[in-house]
Scaffold this active site. Structure first.
Site, short mmCIF file in Angstrom:
data_model
loop_
_atom_site.label_atom_id
_atom_site.label_comp_id
_atom_site.label_asym_id
_atom_site.label_seq_id
_atom_site.Cartn_x
_atom_site.Cartn_y
_atom_site.Cartn_z
N ASP A 5 97.51 -5.33 25.74
CA ASP A 5 97.55 -4.55 26.96
C ASP A 5 97.99 -3.12 26.67
OD1 ASP A 5 98.08 -3.46 29.48
OD2 ASP A 5 98.90 -5.34 30.26
N THR A 58 76.43 6.85 22.71
CA THR A 58 76.34 5.47 22.26
C THR A 58 75.02 4.84 22.68
OG1 THR A 58 77.33 4.57 24.27
CG2 THR A 58 78.84 5.26 22.53
N ARG A 59 74.73 3.70 22.06
CA ARG A 59 73.51 2.96 22.41
C ARG A 59 73.55 2.54 23.88
NH1 ARG A 59 74.18 -0.72 19.06
NH2 ARG A 59 75.04 -2.34 20.40
N ASP A 107 92.09 -2.71 22.28
CA ASP A 107 91.16 -3.56 23.01
C ASP A 107 91.66 -4.99 22.90
OD1 ASP A 107 88.74 -4.65 24.21
OD2 ASP A 107 87.72 -2.84 23.56
N LYS A 131 83.39 -3.55 43.28
CA LYS A 131 83.69 -4.08 44.61
C LYS A 131 84.96 -3.46 45.15
CE LYS A 131 81.40 -8.53 43.78
NZ LYS A 131 81.56 -10.00 43.73
N ASP A 144 85.86 -0.45 32.76
CA ASP A 144 85.28 -1.32 33.78
C ASP A 144 85.41 -0.63 35.13
OD1 ASP A 144 84.65 -3.38 35.60
OD2 ASP A 144 85.36 -4.90 34.18
#
Length: 263
Positions: A146, A242-243, A119, A173, A169
């Site tokens: 990366d 997960t939360r 990350d 769009k 992610d």
């Protein structure tokens, strides 16, 4: 890297003290740009999230990064057996772990597997290191930078026993769809680093992205769906709820898991 789009921890926590201008926040910790400018310019599937590092996260980074952290500089090949202290330990790469809670739970549930968690989100890196120390998890290493450079230049062919991409992610769009991680070119690269039979596991709560993932994975000649009907998989027990995922489910979101095997 910050593929996981889960929200960060509440901002009410104490933050690290201010530092002098131009003074590195973590001199022996994660670098702000570990690969530098010697790599090609290309569209990336992530963007750094600027948020405050709590005092606890900063302390974990300062103490534990030299022990359990590494920068993705693209300058050398990793020896995973040396990195984890066990040449026989199977290693799974996780791309985008958010704050690391699910990663820590998976590491605790399966200490016989190493997790190389990648990350670029500094608070999440510090949080995962703190969790690993608190729970005595020796099978976690945190990579900063990366993931494409990590796969392409720092990992040996057939060196990974699995690859996990949870809640990347979605870039909703249309003009940003090219930034999505799960693309044919990424699968070409991933297939060379996964050992035969290794599992590629993706999860998303964004239905259009789930459909795209299923389409490109199904079309790729080096991956096969583990589901006989060729569709989505039920959430496996080893992936914790997960939360963030629970909040999405409460809002009516549908979470899709995809489990494909490298052939």
């Amino acid at each position: 890297m910050p593929e996981n789009h889960a929200p960060t921890q509440p901002t009410a926590q104490p933050t690290a003290p201010p530092r002098a201008r131009r003074e590195p926040m973590f001199p022996d910790g994660p670098a702000p740009d570990p690969a530098g400018s010697h790599h090609e310019r290309r569209i990336r599937s992530f963007q750094p999230r600027r948020s405050r590092v709590t005092t606890g996260q900063a302390e974990a980074l300062r103490r534990l990064w030299p022990k359990w952290g590494l920068d993705i500089d693209g300058l050398h090949r990793l020896d995973l057996g040396e990195l984890f202290g066990d040449p026989k330990l199977p290693v799974v790469l996780e791309i985008g772990f958010g704050m690391g809670e699910a990663t820590a739970r998976m590491a605790a549930a399966d200490p016989s597997t190493g997790i190389l968690a990648c990350d670029v989100h500094t608070p999440g890196q510090g949080n995962l290191l703190a969790l690993a120390e608190r729970e005595g998890l020796e099978n976690i290493r945190v990579a900063n930078g990366d993931a494409i450079i990590l796969l392409r230049e720092m990992l040996a062919p057939d060196s990974l026993s699995g690859l996990r991409v949870y809640f990347p992610d979605p870039w909703p769009k249309k003009r940003h769809h090219k930034r999505r991680l799960i693309q044919p070119e990424f699968l070409d690269l991933a297939a060379t680093r996964l050992a035969p039979g290794a599992l590629l596991h993706c999860a998303t709560d964004w239905e259009p992205y789930a459909e795209q993932m299923l389409e490109v994975l199904t079309a790729h000649p080096r991956f096969e769906n583990t589901q006989p009907d060729g569709g989505f998989a039920p959430r496996p027990e080893f992936r914790p709820l997960t939360r963030f995922e629970g909040q999405g489910l409460d809002k009516g979101h549908i979470v899709r898991d995809l489990l494909f095997r490298r052939v």
